[in-house]
Write an enzyme that holds these catalytic residues in place. Sequence first.
Site, PDB file in Angstrom:
ATOM      1  CE  LYS A  44      44.769  31.302  36.719  1.00 21.00           C
ATOM      2  NZ  LYS A  44      43.698  31.995  37.519  1.00 21.00           N
ATOM      3  CE1 TYR A  70      41.960  27.447  35.072  1.00 16.58           C
ATOM      4  CE2 TYR A  70      41.440  29.783  35.244  1.00 16.58           C
ATOM      5  CZ  TYR A  70      41.788  28.588  35.841  1.00 16.58           C
ATOM      6  OH  TYR A  70      41.977  28.532  37.205  1.00 16.58           O
TER       7      TYR A  70
HETATM    8  P1  NDP Z   1      43.042  35.891  47.543  1.00 22.45           P
HETATM    9  O1  NDP Z   1      43.090  37.364  47.401  1.00 22.45           O
HETATM   10  O2  NDP Z   1      41.787  35.284  48.095  1.00 22.45           O
HETATM   11  O3  NDP Z   1      44.231  35.389  48.503  1.00 22.45           O
HETATM   12  C1  NDP Z   1      45.544  35.810  48.353  1.00 22.45           C
HETATM   13  C2  NDP Z   1      46.239  35.744  49.726  1.00 22.45           C
HETATM   14  O4  NDP Z   1      47.576  36.188  49.563  1.00 22.45           O
HETATM   15  C3  NDP Z   1      45.654  36.668  50.783  1.00 22.45           C
HETATM   16  O5  NDP Z   1      44.572  36.091  51.478  1.00 22.45           O
HETATM   17  C4  NDP Z   1      46.833  36.893  51.705  1.00 22.45           C
HETATM   18  O6  NDP Z   1      46.970  35.782  52.572  1.00 22.45           O
HETATM   19  C5  NDP Z   1      48.023  36.819  50.748  1.00 22.45           C
HETATM   20  N1  NDP Z   1      48.589  38.141  50.469  1.00 22.45           N
HETATM   21  C6  NDP Z   1      49.859  38.517  50.749  1.00 22.45           C
HETATM   22  N2  NDP Z   1      50.086  39.766  50.362  1.00 22.45           N
HETATM   23  C7  NDP Z   1      48.937  40.230  49.820  1.00 22.45           C
HETATM   24  C8  NDP Z   1      48.561  41.464  49.248  1.00 22.45           C
HETATM   25  N3  NDP Z   1      49.422  42.499  49.152  1.00 22.45           N
HETATM   26  N4  NDP Z   1      47.293  41.591  48.807  1.00 22.45           N
HETATM   27  C9  NDP Z   1      46.424  40.586  48.878  1.00 22.45           C
HETATM   28  N5  NDP Z   1      46.729  39.355  49.399  1.00 22.45           N
HETATM   29  C10 NDP Z   1      47.987  39.200  49.886  1.00 22.45           C
HETATM   30  O7  NDP Z   1      43.389  35.268  46.126  1.00 22.45           O
HETATM   31  P2  NDP Z   1      43.034  33.817  45.583  1.00 22.45           P
HETATM   32  O8  NDP Z   1      43.245  32.823  46.662  1.00 22.45           O
HETATM   33  O9  NDP Z   1      41.724  33.840  44.912  1.00 22.45           O
HETATM   34  O10 NDP Z   1      44.149  33.650  44.421  1.00 22.45           O
HETATM   35  C11 NDP Z   1      45.486  33.384  44.744  1.00 22.45           C
HETATM   36  C12 NDP Z   1      46.218  32.877  43.493  1.00 22.45           C
HETATM   37  O11 NDP Z   1      45.629  31.655  43.085  1.00 22.45           O
HETATM   38  C13 NDP Z   1      46.142  33.802  42.281  1.00 22.45           C
HETATM   39  O12 NDP Z   1      47.367  33.778  41.610  1.00 22.45           O
HETATM   40  C14 NDP Z   1      45.058  33.185  41.410  1.00 22.45           C
HETATM   41  O13 NDP Z   1      45.242  33.450  40.030  1.00 22.45           O
HETATM   42  C15 NDP Z   1      45.235  31.727  41.713  1.00 22.45           C
HETATM   43  N6  NDP Z   1      43.983  30.970  41.556  1.00 22.45           N
HETATM   44  C16 NDP Z   1      44.017  29.804  40.844  1.00 22.45           C
HETATM   45  C17 NDP Z   1      42.883  29.050  40.699  1.00 22.45           C
HETATM   46  C18 NDP Z   1      42.936  27.744  39.990  1.00 22.45           C
HETATM   47  O14 NDP Z   1      41.887  27.165  39.721  1.00 22.45           O
HETATM   48  N7  NDP Z   1      44.111  27.224  39.692  1.00 22.45           N
HETATM   49  C19 NDP Z   1      41.588  29.504  41.231  1.00 22.45           C
HETATM   50  C20 NDP Z   1      41.683  30.700  42.024  1.00 22.45           C
HETATM   51  C21 NDP Z   1      42.849  31.409  42.158  1.00 22.45           C
HETATM   52  P3  NDP Z   1      47.388  35.969  54.121  1.00 22.45           P
HETATM   53  O15 NDP Z   1      46.290  36.770  54.741  1.00 22.45           O
HETATM   54  O16 NDP Z   1      47.477  34.592  54.633  1.00 22.45           O
HETATM   55  O17 NDP Z   1      48.705  36.690  54.110  1.00 22.45           O
END
Ligand code: NDP
Length: 393
Positions: free
Chosen positions: A135, A223
């Site tokens: 989400k 949420y």
């Molecule tokens: P982060 O920013 O911590 O991680 C996103 C990852 O995506 C990065 O570490 C990177 O991984 C990859 N990535 C690829 N392209 C990009 C870019 N251009 N910019 C930034 N990151 C990029 O985000 P979160 O893990 O906090 O959130 C990810 C998703 O999960 C979101 O959609 C958020 O809404 C959702 N979420 C849902 C939750 C829930 O409870 N259901 C809780 C937290 C988040 P790599 O280095 O491996 O390429």
Amino acid sequence: MTDSFSRRGLIQLGLGGAAAGVLAPGQAGAQRPDSEKLGFAVVGLGKLALGQIVPGFLNCSSAKLAALVSGHPDKARALAAAQGLPVDAIYDYGNFDRIAHNPRIQIVYIALPNFLHAEYTIRALKAGKHVLCEKPMATSIADCEAMIAAAKAADRRLMIAYRCQYEPLNLEAMRRLRSGALGRPRLVVTDMGRQSDLAEPSDAWRLDMAKSGGGALADMGIYGVNASRYLLNEEPVEVRAWAQTNRSDPRFRTTEDLISWQFRFPSGAIGEGSTSFSYAGTMAYRVLCEHGRLVADPGAFYGGNRLTVEGTAGERQPKLPEIDQFAREMDWMADVVRGKAPLVSPGEEGLQDMRLMRAILDSVARGGATIRTDWGYRRAFDPAAVVGVPAPA
Ligand code: NDP
């Protein structure tokens, strides 16, 4: 009813009636040998993937980790080694489409920043894989629609990772409200927000409208939008909203900060929601009913949620099991793919929230104008009717 799991299909599984249709964890997929678990590729190794999703596979009964997709090969290699995955299970964003040739991957879990959800969901579907997407579903209504169309064209399942719809406290709250013991719900109040930090890379993209699709509203407020709908089991027909955003705060150059909205529901109930990226962390709601009230505070954390039910018989805090919510939804997705569980949170659910969030932002932009939202959406399944609550430990 969505395309992916018809009422008839539910009846064929013996899940047609509300009482008979409730699937407790393990009921749809008891602990399976590793060879029978469905393989997931996790895309984007950020905070959520590393903190919750990858560790969650340890608690899965029907799902297992099969591949990693990352822009950082060193991180992916180290994680693959720790998880016992071979190097040919590591992909990057350039060669991602090659997952089509990996039979160990059945499902792709999209854990990327919001603006990348649509692209990678559609590529995964075109590669013949099913998709569990975080989400908010995407950053625009058009992207949500394209994702749904791609799932239909590929005849694959698309589930949005609304973990609360599979979580014991929220399911218990829904059932208490459906039972009528508290009388008709009159007011649902949801408050979902937290402090944000522009210096944190994972907050920097959330504070960028183009990348998040709506700042605090898209990240946390969603949420509350979703909860008010599943708590009342109906859809808002009107919305109006206001925002308070300090544009001199560098965090809020492109997104709104504090938003407060009101939903009018056909039953006569009102939903009030707030979200912010500048108030102290809260994920709470309360429902005021004719003969009592229900308070979930916290109500949407990963763990430690607390439900209080106050009715004519006094105040109770039902004992509810702590579960791994990510393992639970990954298992659910695996059972959906196997045809053993209904698709409770399909793409259409994500689209509905996206449309409502757009309506909230439209109202904000028009100074609190009332926006009609009675476009006729009905959810396919009431989670309270089909998702079971495990017995307390
Ligand atoms: P982060 O920013 O911590 O991680 C996103 C990852 O995506 C990065 O570490 C990177 O991984 C990859 N990535 C690829 N392209 C990009 C870019 N251009 N910019 C930034 N990151 C990029 O985000 P979160 O893990 O906090 O959130 C990810 C998703 O999960 C979101 O959609 C958020 O809404 C959702 N979420 C849902 C939750 C829930 O409870 N259901 C809780 C937290 C988040 P790599 O280095 O491996 O390429």
